[in-house]
Structures are given as structure tokens and as C-alpha cells.
Design a protein around this motif. Structure first.
Motif, PDB file in Angstrom:
ATOM      1  N   THR A 239      41.156  58.618  28.543  1.00 12.86           N
ATOM      2  CA  THR A 239      40.939  59.970  29.038  1.00 12.86           C
ATOM      3  C   THR A 239      39.485  60.375  28.843  1.00 12.86           C
ATOM      4  OG1 THR A 239      41.446  61.007  26.924  1.00 12.86           O
ATOM      5  CG2 THR A 239      43.305  60.560  28.401  1.00 12.86           C
ATOM      6  N   ASP A 240      39.064  61.449  29.544  1.00 16.97           N
ATOM      7  CA  ASP A 240      37.704  61.944  29.364  1.00 16.97           C
ATOM      8  C   ASP A 240      37.459  62.306  27.903  1.00 16.97           C
ATOM      9  OD1 ASP A 240      37.119  61.634  32.032  1.00 16.97           O
ATOM     10  OD2 ASP A 240      37.597  63.698  32.566  1.00 16.97           O
ATOM     11  N   PHE A 241      38.454  62.922  27.251  1.00 15.02           N
ATOM     12  CA  PHE A 241      38.303  63.300  25.856  1.00 15.02           C
ATOM     13  C   PHE A 241      38.057  62.073  24.986  1.00 15.02           C
ATOM     14  CE2 PHE A 241      40.366  63.818  21.676  1.00 15.02           C
ATOM     15  CZ  PHE A 241      39.529  64.780  21.143  1.00 15.02           C
ATOM     16  N   GLU A 242      38.802  60.993  25.244  1.00 19.92           N
ATOM     17  CA  GLU A 242      38.631  59.767  24.452  1.00 19.92           C
ATOM     18  C   GLU A 242      37.249  59.163  24.680  1.00 19.92           C
ATOM     19  OE1 GLU A 242      43.263  58.181  24.242  1.00 19.92           O
ATOM     20  OE2 GLU A 242      42.005  57.685  25.967  1.00 19.92           O
ATOM     21  N   GLN A 243      36.792  59.176  25.930  1.00 22.45           N
ATOM     22  CA  GLN A 243      35.470  58.621  26.219  1.00 22.45           C
ATOM     23  C   GLN A 243      34.364  59.428  25.533  1.00 22.45           C
ATOM     24  OE1 GLN A 243      34.610  57.659  30.347  1.00 22.45           O
ATOM     25  NE2 GLN A 243      36.786  57.578  30.830  1.00 22.45           N
ATOM     26  N   ILE A 244      34.452  60.746  25.648  1.00 22.77           N
ATOM     27  CA  ILE A 244      33.418  61.598  25.063  1.00 22.77           C
ATOM     28  C   ILE A 244      33.423  61.498  23.544  1.00 22.77           C
ATOM     29  CG2 ILE A 244      32.722  64.010  24.727  1.00 22.77           C
ATOM     30  CD1 ILE A 244      33.755  64.479  27.611  1.00 22.77           C
ATOM     31  N   THR A 245      34.616  61.520  22.951  1.00 22.35           N
ATOM     32  CA  THR A 245      34.716  61.425  21.494  1.00 22.35           C
ATOM     33  C   THR A 245      34.163  60.096  20.998  1.00 22.35           C
ATOM     34  OG1 THR A 245      36.668  62.849  21.510  1.00 22.35           O
ATOM     35  CG2 THR A 245      36.276  61.562  19.520  1.00 22.35           C
ATOM     36  N   ALA A 246      34.463  59.006  21.727  1.00 24.31           N
ATOM     37  CA  ALA A 246      33.942  57.694  21.342  1.00 24.31           C
ATOM     38  C   ALA A 246      32.421  57.670  21.386  1.00 24.31           C
ATOM     39  CB  ALA A 246      34.520  56.613  22.257  1.00 24.31           C
ATOM     40  N   ARG A 247      31.855  58.286  22.408  1.00 19.76           N
ATOM     41  CA  ARG A 247      30.397  58.324  22.523  1.00 19.76           C
ATOM     42  C   ARG A 247      29.780  59.163  21.394  1.00 19.76           C
ATOM     43  NH1 ARG A 247      31.707  56.564  27.396  1.00 19.76           N
ATOM     44  NH2 ARG A 247      30.105  55.878  28.863  1.00 19.76           N
ATOM     45  N   GLU A 248      30.379  60.293  21.106  1.00 21.58           N
ATOM     46  CA  GLU A 248      29.859  61.148  20.035  1.00 21.58           C
ATOM     47  C   GLU A 248      29.897  60.426  18.690  1.00 21.58           C
ATOM     48  OE1 GLU A 248      28.175  64.891  18.979  1.00 21.58           O
ATOM     49  OE2 GLU A 248      28.980  64.394  20.946  1.00 21.58           O
ATOM     50  N   GLN A 249      31.009  59.738  18.431  1.00 24.56           N
ATOM     51  CA  GLN A 249      31.125  59.004  17.169  1.00 24.56           C
ATOM     52  C   GLN A 249      30.126  57.850  17.120  1.00 24.56           C
ATOM     53  OE1 GLN A 249      35.407  58.305  17.492  1.00 24.56           O
ATOM     54  NE2 GLN A 249      35.744  59.612  15.699  1.00 24.56           N
ATOM     55  N   ALA A 250      29.875  57.236  18.276  1.00 25.51           N
ATOM     56  CA  ALA A 250      28.879  56.164  18.305  1.00 25.51           C
ATOM     57  C   ALA A 250      27.505  56.697  17.937  1.00 25.51           C
ATOM     58  CB  ALA A 250      28.846  55.526  19.697  1.00 25.51           C
TER      59      ALA A 250
END
Length: 336
Positions: free
Chosen positions: A219-230
Motif C-alpha cells: 500500500t502507499d502507507f507501507e511504501q511511505i513508511t518504509a522510505r521514512e524508516q530507511a
């Protein structure tokens, strides 16, 4: 004929004891440093000294292998605009490390010079050789010892230039001030206060962390959260070119001090700051293709509330803006 050399810098503490080095082969290399400096200063000084040392063969093409995107962009992209603006950036702020950059600009005159980016700590023989010498110089200054300066440049005629580098004068060795003060509440701008341990390598966790959210069906939320954590990970902060891929060209950050930094400044000061944990991610789509991500972090500097604005461009989520605010305790003081 092409002269191929690797140039690298190192700082223990960033700022802290700093070293620089360039390397052509075991018979042609040089290193130096300062008791107090930054990694970017070391990267720039390595390039400058290489240009000056090879001036005896100025008719030869010079290929500089460099793992610093900051140096390459500064010299090949940003410097012409800085010069037109009186060595100020587009926001009017003075350019960091300006004296070193001015010297590089003068040393480039009349030269055929090409930069090639190589990934640091990835087994590239010449880059590793320069890195070891730069780190050894920084380590020597940390112990109040004289560094191994190397044999210098051996010209096409076979003679070494023989000039041993002296530590830079105090005016050149003083590190630039940190972009902001505070307790680790800013996503990027405080990261220049810490650097990787000497010899630390860029981890494949950079790719792993980002790609987890990009798997088919995410999902968009999963993609954005993964990028932020990266972007919070030491692995990605050790690899500015990879971090740059997640930042919008017009990225800005406002720190707790009120200072605003742009993309250039952030990437120039990017460095690890270990021990940050993130939780309570909440995403809100504020407009089509625009998501506001809010969450809380805990780290050495205390607890902070963060807000990031992500925008979708050409199918990819890019960070457009970030702001961090220290959490307040019940008595109104910043929580630690």
C-alpha cells in the motif's frame, strides 16, 4: 594519457580529527589532515591537493574517482551558480567550505578534469586505498601524532613532486558550525554531529529497507513508511547518493531551532546518528498524491514528534518536507 586517482576524506566525530588522501598507486599518493575538521573538508582537500600535485602534468587528462556526491555536485553542478551569486546559495546563505572550493576552482583552470562516482566501502581497490590513508591520517591527529604523508606525485617523467603537505592553517581547519542546535529532533540536519565508525561499510540494508515497502501489492502507507524508516537508518545515512533518491528536488527541512535547510545542505551534512527508534506512524492523504506522515522517535537526544510530507511523482514517493519538534514534558520542558 589519463591520470586516474582516487580521492577521499575521513573525520572521526565529524567534526573531529580529520584526514584526507589521494591515491594513484603505491608509489604515488599523499595524505594529510587537521586536528579538527569535517568529512566534507577532507573530501574537498583531497581533490584540491591532487589538482595541485598533478599540475606539473596539466596537459594530461585527470580522472578523479570520488565516493562523495557532495564533492562531485559541488564542483560540477553547483559551483558555477555559487560563483555568480558571490559564493552564496540560491537562498542567500554562504556556501560551506568556501575557501577550499575557491581554491579548487582556481586549480581547475585550464585543466581537463573528469569526476567519476564510486561507491565507498564496496571493494573498489583505489577508493579503499585512499580511504585507508585518509582514515590513518585522521587517527594520527586524534592521537596527536604526525600522519604518514606519502611519497607525493610521481609525474610522467618519473620524478616525485616531493612536497609533504603541512596541516592547514587555523582559518582553513576550523570546521563549519553544525546546521542546527538541539537534541536530535531534526531528521537530517543534526546528523553531521556523528559519523560512521572508521572502516564502516554501507550496508545492503539500504536496499532491503526501501524495497520492503515497494514489493508488489504494498500500500502507499507501507511504501511511505518504509522510505521514512530507511531515511532514519544508519545504513542509508552512510550512503548520501542513495538517500538523495528519496528526496524531492525541492526538499526542505525546518529544525527545532527554526533553521531551514535545503536538499543541498542536507546531503552535504548527511551522516549516521545511531540509536533512533520510530513508532506510532499515522498517514493522512491531504491531497491526491500527497501524504502527511506523522510519528514519534526516541533517541540519544530525547523524544521528538515528526511530520513528513511525501509526494508521488512519476510513480515514486519522494520526501518533500520534514519538520521535527522535541516532545514536551508535563512541566513544559523538552523531554529527555
Amino acid at each position: 594519457m589519463t591520470i586516474t586517482a582516487a580521492a577521499d576524506g575521513s573525520a572521526l566525530g565529524n567534526p573531529g580529527p580529520a584526514g584526507w588522501a589521494w591515491y594513484i598507486d603505491d608509489n604515488s599518493w599523499r595524505a594529510g589532515g587537521w586536528p579538527h575538521g569535517t568529512n566534507n573538508m577532507g573530501e574537498l582537500k583531497a581533490v584540491l591537493d591532487l589538482l595541485e600535485a598533478t599540475a606539473v602534468d596539466a596537459d594530461q587528462h585527470l580522472l578523479i574517482l570520488c565516493d562523495s556526491q557532495y564533492v562531485i555536485n559541488s564542483v560540477t553542478k553547483w559551483m558555477p551558480g555559487w560563483k555568480r551569486k558571490g559564493w552564496r546559495k540560491k537562498d542567500g546563505k554562504p556556501v560551506l567550505n568556501v575557501e577550499l572550493l575557491k581554491d579548487i576552482d582556481r586549480a581547475l583552470a585550464g585543466r581537463s578534469v573528469e569526476f567519476e562516482w564510486v561507491k565507498g566501502h564496496s571493494g573498489h581497490a583505489m577508493n579503499e586505498a585512499a580511504d585507508r590513508r585518509a582514515n590513518a591520517a585522521a587517527t594520527a591527529f586524534s592521537k596527536k601524532q604526525d600522519p604518514a604523508v606519502g611519497p607525493g606525485y610521481r609525474s610522467a617523467g618519473g620524478a616525485a613532486d616531493g612536497a609533504a603537505p603541512a596541516p592547514a592553517p587555523a582559518s582553513a581547519s576550523a570546521p563549519e558550525p553544525s546546521p542546527a542546535g538541539g537534541g536530535g529532533d531534526d531528521l537530517f540536519s543534526l546528523f553531521d554531529e556523528a559519523s560512521p565508525e572508521p572502516g564502516a561499510s554501507c550496508s545492503t540494508a539500504v536496499e532491503d529497507t526501501v524495497l520492503v515497502g515497494d514489493q508488489p501489492g504494498a500500500t502507499d502507507f507501507e511504501q511511505i513508511t518504509a522510505r521514512e524508516q530507511a531515511l532514519l537508518s544508519d545504513a542509508l545515512r552512510s550512503d548520501p547518493p542513495s538517500a538523495a533518491e528519496l528526496l524531492h528536488p525541492s526538499f526542505t527541512e525546518i529544525g527545532a531551532s527554526g533553521r531551514s535547510d535545503d536538499r543541498e545542505e542536507i546531503l552535504a551534512h548527511l551522516a549516521p546518528l545511531g540509536g533512533i527508534d520510530a513508532e506510532e506512524f499515522v498517514a493522512d492523504e491531504v491531497a491526491p498524491g500527497v501524504v502527511l506522515l506523522q510519528y514519534t522517535t526516541h533517541g540519544p537526544g530525547g523524544t521528538a514528534h515528526r511530520s513528513s510530507l511525501w509526494v508521488r511523482e512519476k510513480g515514486r514517493w519522494l520526501l518533500r518536507h520534514h519538520q521535527g519538534t522535541p516532545a514536551r514534558a508535563a512541566d513544559g520542558r523538552a523531554a529527555h
